[in-house]
Design a protein around this motif. Sequence first.
Motif, PDB file in Angstrom:
ATOM      1  N   VAL A 280       0.914  -1.203   0.146  1.00 22.89           N
ATOM      2  CA  VAL A 280       0.100   0.092   0.054  1.00 22.89           C
ATOM      3  C   VAL A 280       0.869   1.209   0.049  1.00 22.89           C
ATOM      4  O   VAL A 280       2.093   1.376   0.937  1.00 22.89           O
ATOM      5  CB  VAL A 280      -0.782   0.026   1.193  1.00 22.89           C
ATOM      6  CG1 VAL A 280      -1.773   1.275   1.250  1.00 22.89           C
ATOM      7  CG2 VAL A 280      -1.681  -1.075   1.412  1.00 22.89           C
ATOM      8  N   ILE A 281       0.843   1.875  -0.879  1.00 27.13           N
ATOM      9  CA  ILE A 281       1.400   3.365  -1.101  1.00 27.13           C
ATOM     10  C   ILE A 281       0.680   4.448  -0.542  1.00 27.13           C
ATOM     11  O   ILE A 281      -0.618   4.584  -0.862  1.00 27.13           O
ATOM     12  CB  ILE A 281       1.826   3.594  -2.558  1.00 27.13           C
ATOM     13  CG1 ILE A 281       2.837   2.707  -3.052  1.00 27.13           C
ATOM     14  CG2 ILE A 281       2.555   4.924  -2.673  1.00 27.13           C
ATOM     15  CD1 ILE A 281       3.027   2.667  -4.368  1.00 27.13           C
ATOM     16  N   THR A 282       1.132   5.004   0.363  1.00 31.27           N
ATOM     17  CA  THR A 282       0.411   6.207   1.223  1.00 31.27           C
ATOM     18  C   THR A 282       1.368   7.616   1.017  1.00 31.27           C
ATOM     19  O   THR A 282       2.634   7.448   0.623  1.00 31.27           O
ATOM     20  CB  THR A 282       0.018   5.923   2.631  1.00 31.27           C
ATOM     21  OG1 THR A 282       1.241   5.845   3.551  1.00 31.27           O
ATOM     22  CG2 THR A 282      -0.677   4.753   2.570  1.00 31.27           C
ATOM     23  N   VAL A 283       0.909   8.683   1.428  1.00 38.14           N
ATOM     24  CA  VAL A 283       1.817   9.841   1.612  1.00 38.14           C
ATOM     25  C   VAL A 283       2.769   9.790   2.541  1.00 38.14           C
ATOM     26  O   VAL A 283       3.923  10.664   2.549  1.00 38.14           O
ATOM     27  CB  VAL A 283       0.750  11.147   1.768  1.00 38.14           C
ATOM     28  CG1 VAL A 283       0.000  11.211   0.517  1.00 38.14           C
ATOM     29  CG2 VAL A 283      -0.144  10.673   2.909  1.00 38.14           C
ATOM     30  N   THR A 284       2.570   8.901   3.466  1.00 37.04           N
ATOM     31  CA  THR A 284       3.713   8.845   4.631  1.00 37.04           C
ATOM     32  C   THR A 284       4.759   7.630   4.106  1.00 37.04           C
ATOM     33  O   THR A 284       5.477   7.421   5.020  1.00 37.04           O
ATOM     34  CB  THR A 284       2.972   8.469   5.794  1.00 37.04           C
ATOM     35  OG1 THR A 284       2.120   7.193   5.786  1.00 37.04           O
ATOM     36  CG2 THR A 284       2.161   9.651   6.405  1.00 37.04           C
ATOM     37  N   GLY A 285       4.457   7.068   3.267  1.00 31.86           N
ATOM     38  CA  GLY A 285       5.513   5.873   2.806  1.00 31.86           C
ATOM     39  C   GLY A 285       4.797   4.657   2.122  1.00 31.86           C
ATOM     40  O   GLY A 285       3.496   4.691   2.076  1.00 31.86           O
ATOM     41  N   LEU A 286       5.669   3.519   2.231  1.00 35.07           N
ATOM     42  CA  LEU A 286       4.886   2.379   1.626  1.00 35.07           C
ATOM     43  C   LEU A 286       4.864   1.327   2.649  1.00 35.07           C
ATOM     44  O   LEU A 286       5.668   1.172   3.714  1.00 35.07           O
ATOM     45  CB  LEU A 286       6.247   1.626   0.680  1.00 35.07           C
ATOM     46  CG  LEU A 286       6.031   0.364   0.231  1.00 35.07           C
ATOM     47  CD1 LEU A 286       4.705   0.299  -0.875  1.00 35.07           C
ATOM     48  CD2 LEU A 286       7.440  -0.130  -0.814  1.00 35.07           C
TER      49      LEU A 286
END
Length: 406
Positions: free
Chosen positions: A68-74
């Motif tokens: 899952v890729i999010t704005v805070t990282g992978l």
Amino acid sequence: NKVDLRNVTTTTGENRNKRMLIDVIIKNIFQANDGLVRFDDRSYFNYNMKTRLQGTAISLPGFGTASVITVTGLYLRINDKNKFLSGQTALEKINQLKDKYKNGSYEVECKEFFSRTSVMASYGTHRVYTVDDISFEKNLDNVRIGIKGADGNPKEVSLYEYYQLNYPGIKINDRKQPLLMHKISEDSLEVIYLVPELMQICGLDEERKDVDDPQEVKKKLATKGKLTPGEKMKKLETIQKIIFNKDRKVIPARGNKPRVELPSADDVRKKWGLSFDGFLTFNGRTINPPDINFDDGEQHVQRGRFRQGKSIKPTSFKRNDWVCFTTYDSKQDAQQMINSLLRCSRNLGIEIEEPQIIAFNARKADEFVHELEQQDLNHGKKLALVVLSRKTRHFYPEIKQYLYGD
């Protein structure tokens, strides 16, 4: 190379490609562990930690993953899973169908049962196959396979000889058994022939002769998959050990093929430059309990419990005020339901006495209604409670019509 995804602005398509790449890398890491069986691209089950139930079924603990890729990282999302095996080989099932359909139709029944059924090899890496068909003409002696001989030249051997050369520890008792067929791809005519004696059936078979109550077996197996949050977290923490496992999978020498030592899961992880910081922890959101208003009073819920001090009307429900009707096979369920009602009523300040439970030997709705007609329901009863089961739920419309209408 390592990429700090937090500083990269990407499109949806680019993110999808990154996730696909990461999923492939994660799959390579897990596949480097010995004993992990892959049922699909993201689900793995630990064959070495299998649990048997009454000797009839097998439960495999496992997990599913997704990047899952999010704005805070992978992040790597992990879901706890369980897979069940029937504990029966495909050959045992074939023989069972052969005994059941002695009029010669057993071949049709076998084809119908095994079509799109998943089976797992009981040897090697325990690979899972989907069966496309079953051949009663082919067997271990008349199927020929091309291999490279000890002199380096190609030669043909029977399927039986192939297993003797490549898996010397495996014993095959029935060389004339039919063979399961697995298509390599939808468009290809090339198939892999599977030996039923060496294949375990995935899932549970409700027609097993040695299982008294398949539904009961399913219930017991389901309880093995239910974990408390602490138990689930402890199980998920083993994923970290799998990712950083330094043990190397070894493929023993087979025939003229030498012994091969494969990279460990940790070797694969380092090769790709992936690091895992462990599980993310954060404070959960606490929702304040609601206040319950009733008449002029207000009840405060504490730890999920409250007690209504002021009695709710009717203040009492005596034994003769109500009656429960059910069938003989549902009498125990009706008793459990009434026991729950009695416990809940005390918290609400309602005084309820246990009613009489009257059970009928009714197999049809009209038989049940006929029994109700014999009861004196219009004198002194405030409530008639009817408890039906899954088998008798179709009684409902006629019972409702009688109690509400007639």
